[in-house]
Design an enzyme around this catalytic site. Structure first.
Site, PDB file in Angstrom:
ATOM      1  N   GLU A  85       0.826  -1.218   0.000  1.00 25.34           N
ATOM      2  CA  GLU A  85       0.000   0.000   0.000  1.00 25.34           C
ATOM      3  C   GLU A  85       0.856   1.263   0.000  1.00 25.34           C
ATOM      4  O   GLU A  85       1.713   1.438   0.865  1.00 25.34           O
ATOM      5  CB  GLU A  85      -0.927   0.007   1.228  1.00 25.34           C
ATOM      6  CG  GLU A  85      -1.895   1.173   1.214  1.00 25.34           C
ATOM      7  CD  GLU A  85      -2.923   1.116   2.334  1.00 25.34           C
ATOM      8  OE1 GLU A  85      -3.442   2.181   2.705  1.00 25.34           O
ATOM      9  OE2 GLU A  85      -3.224   0.013   2.834  1.00 25.34           O
ATOM     10  N   LYS A 263      -7.439  -0.199  11.357  1.00 23.21           N
ATOM     11  CA  LYS A 263      -6.825  -0.735  10.131  1.00 23.21           C
ATOM     12  C   LYS A 263      -5.583   0.083   9.791  1.00 23.21           C
ATOM     13  O   LYS A 263      -4.555  -0.452   9.386  1.00 23.21           O
ATOM     14  CB  LYS A 263      -7.839  -0.686   8.975  1.00 23.21           C
ATOM     15  CG  LYS A 263      -7.353  -1.366   7.690  1.00 23.21           C
ATOM     16  CD  LYS A 263      -6.622  -0.433   6.741  1.00 23.21           C
ATOM     17  CE  LYS A 263      -6.185  -1.172   5.479  1.00 23.21           C
ATOM     18  NZ  LYS A 263      -5.364  -0.330   4.589  1.00 23.21           N
ATOM     19  N   ASP A 279       3.765 -13.751  12.324  1.00 24.89           N
ATOM     20  CA  ASP A 279       2.414 -14.144  11.922  1.00 24.89           C
ATOM     21  C   ASP A 279       1.486 -12.935  11.931  1.00 24.89           C
ATOM     22  O   ASP A 279       0.996 -12.523  12.980  1.00 24.89           O
ATOM     23  CB  ASP A 279       1.927 -15.226  12.895  1.00 24.89           C
ATOM     24  CG  ASP A 279       0.598 -15.842  12.489  1.00 24.89           C
ATOM     25  OD1 ASP A 279      -0.149 -15.205  11.710  1.00 24.89           O
ATOM     26  OD2 ASP A 279       0.296 -16.956  12.954  1.00 24.89           O
ATOM     27  N   HIS A 377      -2.559  10.565  -0.529  1.00 25.24           N
ATOM     28  CA  HIS A 377      -2.752   9.214  -1.034  1.00 25.24           C
ATOM     29  C   HIS A 377      -2.894   9.234  -2.549  1.00 25.24           C
ATOM     30  O   HIS A 377      -2.342   8.398  -3.251  1.00 25.24           O
ATOM     31  CB  HIS A 377      -4.012   8.620  -0.391  1.00 25.24           C
ATOM     32  CG  HIS A 377      -4.042   7.129  -0.416  1.00 25.24           C
ATOM     33  ND1 HIS A 377      -3.146   6.357   0.294  1.00 25.24           N
ATOM     34  CD2 HIS A 377      -4.860   6.253  -1.058  1.00 25.24           C
ATOM     35  CE1 HIS A 377      -3.416   5.081   0.076  1.00 25.24           C
ATOM     36  NE2 HIS A 377      -4.450   4.989  -0.731  1.00 25.24           N
TER      37      HIS A 377
END
Length: 424
Positions: A85, A263, A279, A377
């Site tokens: 991202e 998130k 993990d 972004h």
């Protein structure tokens, strides 16, 4: 064509990776170029990849970036981040730069304790059975510590016993928690083995039947914490500070916002977890479960105003990561990432990762509270769109810049801009 294809491929798992790839290429109609790209596994040798998971045909290469400007507990560190991202790595660099002079990030860890659960059903007297298990704490310790002499040698081992009576849809269950110090291991294998070994004893003591014997990913005995202060002159004044605090209040009150807020935190955290071969799913599961520990899903971070009006940010999050197991030990990129970080303990790694999560969140909230997230972004997204439109070399930046100036970041527009550019 599609009717004759079958996914029933006997002995597929026994074939070498190249042969598997050929079968898949034939099945899916992949051309030679696509197959060759899959066969190129980059820094992860095909043979090692074949031993890490099953039915290997290639690898998925994720960009590895380095976040700069991070100071954690007075020590400067470079942060390897594996993510696809755009703007994630830049966000950490920017947040860290804005609190660097004020001392960077201060961190701590509650411990390196993991929990294994043993589920017992069909117990006639669950509450008395709970006490029967608790009375055997010395036996429990002996059985658990006997499972892993190496862990004991490194100062780990059984630490505590908890037993709960759980009311469920199928009646009461007696749930035994083994609290184990797994030191520099993430600890899943160690605690699972202990739970397996202890299970028959628990069945005997309770008179019930033991079913599940497995670790919990809600690692709330392994909380990593980080805090930082961002001075007003670094972040753009009291309006920005109040905007960030208001954005945090929104996330604390509303699960719809909190999911996106958290998130963003995980954008930073999972990138370091992946880069070090740990993990990502275990850490994500623990984080989101912890965010809902009070029966309401909320923010993993907090933002406040200090006594002298600066912005104070903090995070507390379960962080089950290790240095000595699985892909962390075997993957050459994970080993290089740990070397870049300069960490020699799972504790230090967990603490740095928490600081990265806080940095990431600060940047996201600051962008939302000021220019809006899309502006920064979109500038990076415009490059992706330019690439998709077929731009190469310095065309990528030129097309992207034009898209941003026009305020329309779309592939059809990018193709038109590219054609104009090439016509010159």
């Amino acid at each position: 064509m599609s009717h004759s294809r079958s996914s029933r491929i006997p002995g597929f798992h026994r074939k070498p990776p190249r042969e598997r790839l050929q079968i898949v290429a034939d099945f899916a109609g992949l051309d030679a170029a696509a197959a060759a790209r899959l066969a190129d596994t980059g820094g992860l040798g095909l043979d090692l990849a074949d031993h890490l998971i099953e039915n290997v045909v290639g690898s998925m290469n994720v960009p590895l970036g380095i976040a700069t400007n991070m100071k954690v507990d007075g020590e400067d560190v470079l942060i390897p981040m594996a993510t696809e991202e755009s703007s994630v790595v830049a966000a950490v660099c920017n947040a860290a730069r804005q609190c660097y002079e004020a001392g960077g990030f201060t961190t701590s860890l509650s411990g390196t304790l993991m929990i294994a659960q043993i589920q017992t059903v069909g117990v006639a007297d669950p509450h008395a059975a709970r006490l029967r298990i608790l009375e055997r704490v010395h036996d429990v310790k002996a059985v658990c510590d006997g499972c892993d002499p190496v862990l004991l040698k490194f100062g780990g081992g059984f630490r505590d016993l908890e037993v709960r009576v759980l009311d469920t849809l199928s009646g009461p269950m007696v749930v035994t928690h083994l609290i184990v110090d797994t030191r520099d291991a993430m600890g899943a294998n160690a605690v699972n083995t202990m739970a397996e070994t202890l299970a028959p004893h628990v069945a005997q003591w309770t008179g019930g039947r033991v079913y599940l014997r497995i670790l919990s990913n809600l690692a709330d005995r392994r909380l990593a914490r980080a805090r930082a202060v961002w001075p007003l002159e670094e972040i753009g004044g009291d309006e920005v500070r109040d905007g960030i605090i208001g954005a945090y209040h929104f996330a604390a009150a509303d699960p719809y916002r909190a999911a996106t807020h958290n998130k963003g935190i995980m954008n930073g955290i999972s990138a370091v977890v992946l880069a070090t071969g740990n993990d990502t799913r275990a850490v994500e599961a623990g984080a989101h479960a912890y965010a809902a520990r009070n029966g309401h899903y909320g923010s993993l971070t907090r933002f406040e105003r200090t006594a002298d009006g600066q912005l104070s940010g903090s995070i507390e999050i379960p962080m089950a990561v290790g240095l000595i197991g699985g892909a962390t030990k075997l993957h050459p990129t994970a080993q290089a990432s740990l070397k870049i970080l300069g960490v020699t303990s799972a504790e230090r790694l967990a603490r740095i990762i928490a600081a990265v999560g806080l940095a990431q969140n600060f940047s996201a909230l600051k962008a939302l509270a000021t220019t809006g997230i899309q502006k920064g972004h979109m500038a990076l997204h415009a490059q992706n769109i330019a690439l998709m439109a077929g731009a190469v070399g310095d065309e990528v930046d030129r097309v992207a810049r034009t898209l941003v100036e026009r305020g329309t970041v779309r592939q059809d527009v990018a193709q038109a801009v590219l054609e104009e550019l090439r016509r010159g």
